[in-house]
Scaffold this active site. Structure first.
Site, PDB file in Angstrom:
ATOM      1  N   PHE A  80       7.513   2.034  -9.505  1.00  7.87           N
ATOM      2  CA  PHE A  80       7.520   1.808  -8.054  1.00  7.87           C
ATOM      3  C   PHE A  80       8.845   2.191  -7.403  1.00  7.87           C
ATOM      4  CE2 PHE A  80       4.554  -1.552  -9.515  1.00  7.87           C
ATOM      5  CZ  PHE A  80       3.475  -1.303  -8.694  1.00  7.87           C
ATOM      6  N   SER A 124       1.292   8.518  -2.825  1.00  7.91           N
ATOM      7  CA  SER A 124       0.960   8.111  -1.461  1.00  7.91           C
ATOM      8  C   SER A 124      -0.033   9.082  -0.849  1.00  7.91           C
ATOM      9  CB  SER A 124       2.259   8.123  -0.642  1.00  7.91           C
ATOM     10  OG  SER A 124       1.982   8.052   0.731  1.00  7.91           O
ATOM     11  N   TYR A 149      10.552  11.999   2.714  1.00 11.50           N
ATOM     12  CA  TYR A 149       9.970  10.952   1.859  1.00 11.50           C
ATOM     13  C   TYR A 149       8.683  11.460   1.216  1.00 11.50           C
ATOM     14  CZ  TYR A 149       6.981   7.080   0.556  1.00 11.50           C
ATOM     15  OH  TYR A 149       6.125   6.276  -0.138  1.00 11.50           O
ATOM     16  N   LYS A 153       7.272  12.560  -2.952  1.00 12.44           N
ATOM     17  CA  LYS A 153       6.056  12.162  -3.690  1.00 12.44           C
ATOM     18  C   LYS A 153       5.354  13.402  -4.246  1.00 12.44           C
ATOM     19  CE  LYS A 153       6.530   7.773  -3.061  1.00 12.44           C
ATOM     20  NZ  LYS A 153       6.933   6.925  -4.186  1.00 12.44           N
ATOM     21  N   ASN A 179      -2.817   2.534   3.035  1.00 11.75           N
ATOM     22  CA  ASN A 179      -1.862   1.662   3.740  1.00 11.75           C
ATOM     23  C   ASN A 179      -1.955   0.213   3.247  1.00 11.75           C
ATOM     24  OD1 ASN A 179      -2.085   4.107   5.444  1.00 11.75           O
ATOM     25  ND2 ASN A 179      -0.736   2.960   6.800  1.00 11.75           N
ATOM     26  N   LEU A 200       3.340  -1.050  10.760  1.00 15.24           N
ATOM     27  CA  LEU A 200       2.611  -1.803  11.784  1.00 15.24           C
ATOM     28  C   LEU A 200       2.487  -3.296  11.471  1.00 15.24           C
ATOM     29  CD1 LEU A 200       0.902  -1.802  14.356  1.00 15.24           C
ATOM     30  CD2 LEU A 200      -1.080  -1.180  12.963  1.00 15.24           C
ATOM     31  N   PHE A 218       1.958   3.007  19.341  1.00 11.08           N
ATOM     32  CA  PHE A 218       2.438   4.390  19.457  1.00 11.08           C
ATOM     33  C   PHE A 218       1.297   5.351  19.794  1.00 11.08           C
ATOM     34  CE2 PHE A 218       5.804   3.030  16.125  1.00 11.08           C
ATOM     35  CZ  PHE A 218       6.656   2.543  17.121  1.00 11.08           C
TER      36      PHE A 218
HETATM   37  P1  NAD Z   1       9.799  -1.759  -1.712  1.00  9.71           P
HETATM   38  O1  NAD Z   1      10.997  -1.158  -1.082  1.00  9.71           O
HETATM   39  O2  NAD Z   1       9.419  -3.130  -1.336  1.00  9.71           O
HETATM   40  O3  NAD Z   1       9.936  -1.684  -3.309  1.00  9.71           O
HETATM   41  C1  NAD Z   1      10.672  -0.682  -3.962  1.00  9.71           C
HETATM   42  C2  NAD Z   1      11.583  -1.382  -4.952  1.00  9.71           C
HETATM   43  O4  NAD Z   1      12.334  -0.395  -5.671  1.00  9.71           O
HETATM   44  C3  NAD Z   1      12.609  -2.301  -4.281  1.00  9.71           C
HETATM   45  O5  NAD Z   1      12.603  -3.545  -4.927  1.00  9.71           O
HETATM   46  C4  NAD Z   1      13.943  -1.571  -4.472  1.00  9.71           C
HETATM   47  O6  NAD Z   1      15.023  -2.480  -4.568  1.00  9.71           O
HETATM   48  C5  NAD Z   1      13.687  -0.820  -5.755  1.00  9.71           C
HETATM   49  N1  NAD Z   1      14.485   0.404  -5.919  1.00  9.71           N
HETATM   50  C6  NAD Z   1      14.661   1.409  -5.026  1.00  9.71           C
HETATM   51  N2  NAD Z   1      15.443   2.357  -5.556  1.00  9.71           N
HETATM   52  C7  NAD Z   1      15.749   1.959  -6.826  1.00  9.71           C
HETATM   53  C8  NAD Z   1      16.519   2.523  -7.866  1.00  9.71           C
HETATM   54  N3  NAD Z   1      17.157   3.686  -7.722  1.00  9.71           N
HETATM   55  N4  NAD Z   1      16.618   1.845  -9.042  1.00  9.71           N
HETATM   56  C9  NAD Z   1      15.995   0.660  -9.201  1.00  9.71           C
HETATM   57  N5  NAD Z   1      15.266   0.069  -8.236  1.00  9.71           N
HETATM   58  C10 NAD Z   1      15.133   0.726  -7.057  1.00  9.71           C
HETATM   59  O7  NAD Z   1       8.576  -0.747  -1.460  1.00  9.71           O
HETATM   60  P2  NAD Z   1       7.027  -0.948  -1.715  1.00  9.71           P
HETATM   61  O8  NAD Z   1       6.349  -0.944  -0.397  1.00  9.71           O
HETATM   62  O9  NAD Z   1       6.795  -2.039  -2.657  1.00  9.71           O
HETATM   63  O10 NAD Z   1       6.690   0.456  -2.390  1.00  9.71           O
HETATM   64  C11 NAD Z   1       6.651   0.600  -3.790  1.00  9.71           C
HETATM   65  C12 NAD Z   1       6.323   2.047  -4.122  1.00  9.71           C
HETATM   66  O11 NAD Z   1       5.083   2.409  -3.526  1.00  9.71           O
HETATM   67  C13 NAD Z   1       7.331   3.067  -3.617  1.00  9.71           C
HETATM   68  O12 NAD Z   1       7.442   4.095  -4.572  1.00  9.71           O
HETATM   69  C14 NAD Z   1       6.685   3.580  -2.354  1.00  9.71           C
HETATM   70  O13 NAD Z   1       7.134   4.872  -2.047  1.00  9.71           O
HETATM   71  C15 NAD Z   1       5.234   3.579  -2.749  1.00  9.71           C
HETATM   72  N6  NAD Z   1       4.308   3.505  -1.626  1.00  9.71           N
HETATM   73  C16 NAD Z   1       4.415   2.511  -0.721  1.00  9.71           C
HETATM   74  C17 NAD Z   1       3.536   2.443   0.347  1.00  9.71           C
HETATM   75  C18 NAD Z   1       3.646   1.353   1.384  1.00  9.71           C
HETATM   76  O14 NAD Z   1       3.055   1.492   2.455  1.00  9.71           O
HETATM   77  N7  NAD Z   1       4.372   0.277   1.159  1.00  9.71           N
HETATM   78  C19 NAD Z   1       2.523   3.397   0.464  1.00  9.71           C
HETATM   79  C20 NAD Z   1       2.438   4.420  -0.485  1.00  9.71           C
HETATM   80  C21 NAD Z   1       3.337   4.459  -1.529  1.00  9.71           C
HETATM   81  C1  WQD Z   2       0.285   2.668  11.018  1.00  5.82           C
HETATM   82  C2  WQD Z   2      -0.175   2.975  12.432  1.00  5.82           C
HETATM   83  C3  WQD Z   2       1.463   4.022  13.849  1.00  5.82           C
HETATM   84  C4  WQD Z   2       4.232   0.668  14.009  1.00  5.82           C
HETATM   85  C5  WQD Z   2       3.485   5.006   6.496  1.00  5.82           C
HETATM   86  C6  WQD Z   2       3.943   6.191   5.702  1.00  5.82           C
HETATM   87  C7  WQD Z   2       3.054   6.421   4.536  1.00  5.82           C
HETATM   88  C8  WQD Z   2       2.889   5.145   3.708  1.00  5.82           C
HETATM   89  C9  WQD Z   2       2.559   3.959   4.545  1.00  5.82           C
HETATM   90  C10 WQD Z   2       4.432   5.221   1.894  1.00  5.82           C
HETATM   91  C11 WQD Z   2       0.300   4.343  12.925  1.00  5.82           C
HETATM   92  C12 WQD Z   2       1.092   2.650  14.365  1.00  5.82           C
HETATM   93  C13 WQD Z   2       3.153   1.486  13.719  1.00  5.82           C
HETATM   94  C14 WQD Z   2       4.398   0.160  15.323  1.00  5.82           C
HETATM   95  C15 WQD Z   2       2.382   1.325  15.974  1.00  5.82           C
HETATM   96  N1  WQD Z   2       4.084   4.808   3.026  1.00  5.82           N
HETATM   97  N2  WQD Z   2       2.251   1.807  14.692  1.00  5.82           N
HETATM   98  N3  WQD Z   2       3.467   0.523  16.254  1.00  5.82           N
HETATM   99  O1  WQD Z   2       2.563   5.726   9.381  1.00  5.82           O
HETATM  100  O2  WQD Z   2       0.260   5.293   8.438  1.00  5.82           O
HETATM  101  O3  WQD Z   2       2.180   5.278   6.947  1.00  5.82           O
HETATM  102  O4  WQD Z   2       3.443   3.858   5.647  1.00  5.82           O
HETATM  103  O5  WQD Z   2       3.978   6.090   1.227  1.00  5.82           O
HETATM  104  O6  WQD Z   2       3.607   7.452   3.795  1.00  5.82           O
HETATM  105  O7  WQD Z   2       3.948   7.338   6.542  1.00  5.82           O
HETATM  106  O8  WQD Z   2       1.916   3.419   8.520  1.00  5.82           O
HETATM  107  O9  WQD Z   2       2.303   1.111   9.279  1.00  5.82           O
HETATM  108  O10 WQD Z   2       3.952   2.907   9.945  1.00  5.82           O
HETATM  109  O11 WQD Z   2       1.690   2.915  10.945  1.00  5.82           O
HETATM  110  O12 WQD Z   2       1.578   1.608  16.847  1.00  5.82           O
HETATM  111  O13 WQD Z   2       5.370  -0.535  15.632  1.00  5.82           O
HETATM  112  O14 WQD Z   2       0.397   2.022  13.319  1.00  5.82           O
HETATM  113  O15 WQD Z   2       1.585   4.932  14.897  1.00  5.82           O
HETATM  114  O16 WQD Z   2      -0.726   4.878  13.674  1.00  5.82           O
HETATM  115  P1  WQD Z   2       1.712   5.020   8.427  1.00  5.82           P
HETATM  116  P2  WQD Z   2       2.551   2.520   9.656  1.00  5.82           P
END
Ligand code: NAD
Ligand code: WQD
Length: 342
Positions: A80, A124, A149, A153, A179, A200, A218
């Site tokens: 992660f 993602s 970002y 990926k 999401n 969001l 937005f």
């Molecule tokens: P998060 O920031 O809560 O968790 C990421 C964790 O990784 C954190 O605890 C951070 O301290 C740790 N970290 C970052 N860089 C590090 C490093 N160099 N060494 C060790 N630890 C490190 O994020 P999350 O929302 O839990 O996301 C987890 C994974 O899922 C990420 O790879 C993110 O890109 C991916 N992802 C998240 C979403 C989302 O919407 N949250 C969507 C798609 C993919």
């Molecule tokens: C959702 C919707 C905004 C905030 C991002 C990354 C994606 C993934 C998940 C990691 C959109 C709208 C948002 C606000 C709003 N992460 N919005 N007001 O953009 O789908 O995805 O997070 O991989 O890669 O791009 O998620 O939660 O930011 O937005 O209206 O204050 O809510 O425009 O339509 P998004 P989000």
């Protein structure tokens, strides 16, 4: 089963660690705590009655990784650890490539040196880019993500494919999350963003708890059902269970080598206004909001075709939108400042 979870103290990681413990895995969490708090792990331990071996460290520190792999017999790595703020990645792209791409390479190198081949990666939906039609399906060619970002990926997925092509033992699974929102149903663990939330749901939750004045929606002039963007929101516990399903899939397929990608989503598009209404229903209070200009880089609508994960991983997102809202609210109202004391 001994599982190394990088980034396991973070939002998705902590929920996954809980699911892994409930499935009788031994869990080592390796996290630099850059974007998380050790309190998440303590709460997971309290909820499960099981302990986690926590190591504070950075995936770019190969000497620390080497001693971790030498001292522990690791079967599977769930990776992660990454930086994840889309907007910030445009301002400091090199930090994103450093952390997410170089960090993953360091991890894969040390895994290979120690003959650990099972690798589950947090990818993602952003890898589908702008080019593909919805719903996204795994057979589509990867697109061009709109942010550095997203590019990290795509690059790590490519690195996994090249690793598999050169190492006949490599067993990679790329999980493409849509999401993730919500929190564990106990309200004890959840998403605890540092600073102003980018996403969001955490923003809406902070408005409801009085930390932010109002939500900015937005854009309401997209070609969608109500003019606001549509996304495939899934409950973080469903997502967590998707990782256990992926691990079980690897176990059920001992002869598998290569890389397999799976979409993890519900298969439904939900608009921003629908999220606002569902949250209002959960909290029984109106959300103050205003419509503001579109956010750069937002796509109008995307959701998953999740049939591959449904069939092959035997996994399905089962929790409803209303549960996602109720669990978010239970967490946010009990922990208005997340894991921070104030
Ligand atoms: P998060 O920031 O809560 O968790 C990421 C964790 O990784 C954190 O605890 C951070 O301290 C740790 N970290 C970052 N860089 C590090 C490093 N160099 N060494 C060790 N630890 C490190 O994020 P999350 O929302 O839990 O996301 C987890 C994974 O899922 C990420 O790879 C993110 O890109 C991916 N992802 C998240 C979403 C989302 O919407 N949250 C969507 C798609 C993919
Ligand atoms: C959702 C919707 C905004 C905030 C991002 C990354 C994606 C993934 C998940 C990691 C959109 C709208 C948002 C606000 C709003 N992460 N919005 N007001 O953009 O789908 O995805 O997070 O991989 O890669 O791009 O998620 O939660 O930011 O937005 O209206 O204050 O809510 O425009 O339509 P998004 P989000």
């Amino acid at each position: 089963m001994n599982v190394l979870v990088t980034g396991g103290a973070g939002y998705i990681g902590s929920h996954t660690v809980l699911s892994l413990l409930e499935n009788d895995c031994n869990v080592i969490v390796f996290d630099n705590l850059f974007n998380s708090n050790l309190e998440s792990i303590k709460r997971v331990e309290n909820l499960t009655g099981k302990s986690v071996h926590f190591i504070q460290g950075d995936i770019r520190d190969k000497s620390q990784l080497k001693s971790l792999f030498s001292q522990n017999n690791i079967d599977t790595v769930i990776h992660f650890a990454a930086l994840k703020a889309v907007g910030e990645s445009g301002q400091i792209p090199l930090a994103y490539y450093q952390n997410n791409v170089h960090g993953s390479v360091c991890l894969l190198e040390v895994m290979a040196e120690h003959n650990v081949h099972n690798f589950i990666f947090s990818s993602s939906a952003t890898v589908y880019g702008e080019e593909n039609d919805v719903p996204y399906v795994e057979t589509m060619k990867l697109g061009t993500p709109s942010s550095p970002y997203g590019a990290t990926k795509v690059m790590v997925e490519r690195i996994m494919a090249d690793t598999a092509a050169s190492n006949p033992d490599f067993r990679g699974v790329s999980l493409r999350y849509f999401n993730p929102i919500g929190a564990h149903e106990s309200g004890q663990i959840g998403e605890s963003p540092k600073g102003i939330p980018n996403n969001l749901l955490p923003y809406v939750a902070q408005v409801m708890v009085g930390k932010r004045e109002k939500l900015s929606v937005f854009g309401d002039d997209y070609p969608t059902k109500d003019g606001t963007c549509e996304r495939d929101y899934l409950h973080v516990m469903d997502l967590a269970e998707g990782h256990v399903a992926a691990m079980n899939w690897l176990t059920r397929h001992p002869a598998f080598t290569g890389v397999e990608a799976f979409n993890l989503g519900t298969g439904n598009g939900v608009s921003v206004f629908e999220i606002v209404s569902a949250f209002e229903l959960a909290v029984k209070k109106a959300i103050p909001y205003e419509v503001s200009p579109r956010r750069a880089g937002d796509l109008p609508a995307f959701w998953a075709n999740a049939e591959k994960a449904n069939k092959q991983l035997n996994w399905k997102a089962t929790r409803t939108l209303q549960q996602m809202m109720e669990d978010t609210w239970r967490w946010q109202s009990a922990n208005p400042n997340g894991y921070d004391k104030e």
